[in-house]
Enzyme design. Structure first.
Site, PDB file in Angstrom:
ATOM      1  N   ARG A 189      43.609  29.689  37.664  1.00 31.15           N
ATOM      2  CA  ARG A 189      42.952  31.414  38.057  1.00 31.15           C
ATOM      3  C   ARG A 189      43.474  32.257  39.021  1.00 31.15           C
ATOM      4  O   ARG A 189      43.514  33.469  37.837  1.00 31.15           O
ATOM      5  CB  ARG A 189      41.341  31.216  38.332  1.00 31.15           C
TER       6      ARG A 189
ATOM      7  N   CYS B 280      36.726  35.469  45.827  1.00 27.89           N
ATOM      8  CA  CYS B 280      37.018  34.679  45.375  1.00 27.89           C
ATOM      9  C   CYS B 280      36.898  35.579  43.656  1.00 27.89           C
ATOM     10  O   CYS B 280      36.595  36.537  43.349  1.00 27.89           O
ATOM     11  CB  CYS B 280      35.939  33.325  45.094  1.00 27.89           C
TER      12      CYS B 280
END
Length: 281
Positions: free
Chosen positions: A179, A237
């Site tokens: 990611r 995050c």
């Protein structure tokens, strides 16, 4: 005075539960694939634990431009804390059953609000492995508490501050490498990372049993990512949950991290914000 450690071991919690003023125990059962932890709570939980809904009590349902888990309004959070039975001066122990992610979010918010909060190291699995009693059924409903929260004890980053820190200090992106690189983005509008941010996956902060690594091992991890005692460090995050877990790990390692609560879910919802891809900051 030396601040208490953010972690508590199973044996210490078991002993404290026998004291004249036992801690308030919160069960923050939450997973990405199962955000409603109540069914799992009913199957097995610590005796007298109070169930906490991360999505409804540790976050606010805001605009996508704020991210997926913006912090609740202070008044709403205080009302929740009182519903959980917390009084001024109480110690609060939080746990979950998924690597400490949900409990780290609760720990960060309570600590920021001036509450003595600890995370049960190893979570529900550690308690079960020790052969200690468990309960089933609906959540315990405690008497309402009287705690007064005072948010602002921990450092936060807004979207502009996160952008600046990525250039002036160390901003850690603690999502999975794929990611971070932008190879895959299953949730948010755009793939990639904040330009200048460095990847330090939070999943590597714990061992195979879900317990946090020793402080020296965590420090070595973060030093390898460019963190040192003279550099300001921030974390983000996907939506601010696993970043709280990384903030806990950084705290254990001796740092004072700043949390970008909006995280990638906020950044990627702002088309004017640049996006970097690949393995380099």
């Amino acid at each position: 005075m030396t601040a208490p450690t953010p972690l508590i071991a199973v044996a210490e919690l078991a002993q404290l539960r026998l004291s004249d003023r036992p801690p308030v125990v919160l069960d923050v059962r939450w997973r990405l694939d199962e955000p409603d932890g109540l069914p799992a709570f009913r199957e097995s939980h610590l005796p007298d634990a109070v169930y906490v809904s991360l999505d409804d009590e540790l976050a606010r349902h805001g605009d996508p431009g704020e991210g997926r888990h913006p912090l609740p309004d202070p008044g709403a959070f205080q009302a929740s804390a009182r519903r959980w039975g917390i009084d001024d001066g109480d110690t609060v122990v939080v746990y979950d059953d998924w690597q400490g992610f949900g409990s780290a979010r609760a720990w960060w918010m309570l600590t920021d609000a001036g509450v003595d909060a600890r995370v049960l190291d190893g979570g529900l699995a550690a308690w079960r492995s020790a052969g200690l009693p468990l309960s089933t059924g609906d959540p315990h409903t405690p008497e309402s508490g009287d705690v007064t929260l005072h948010p602002g004890h921990l450092r936060q980053l807004g979207i502009d501050e996160a952008a600046a820190l990525a250039q002036s200090g160390v901003l850690l992106d603690v999502r999975a490498p794929e990611r971070y690189r932008g190879d895959a983005e299953p949730i948010d509008p755009r793939a990639g990372h904040i330009p200048g941010a460095r990847n330090a996956p939070t999943a590597l902060n714990t061992d195979s049993d879900g317990r946090f690594l020793h402080d020296y091992a965590l420090r070595e991890r973060f030093e390898a990512a460019g963190v040192d005692s003279d550099t300001e460090v921030g974390v983000y995050c996907g939506s601010g949950v696993s970043a709280a877990h990384a903030a806990l790990a950084l705290t254990l390692a001796g740092y004072e991290p700043a949390l970008y609560v909006g995280s990638w879910s906020q950044w990627s919802n702002h088309p004017d914000r640049p996006v970097a891809t690949g393995a380099q900051p």
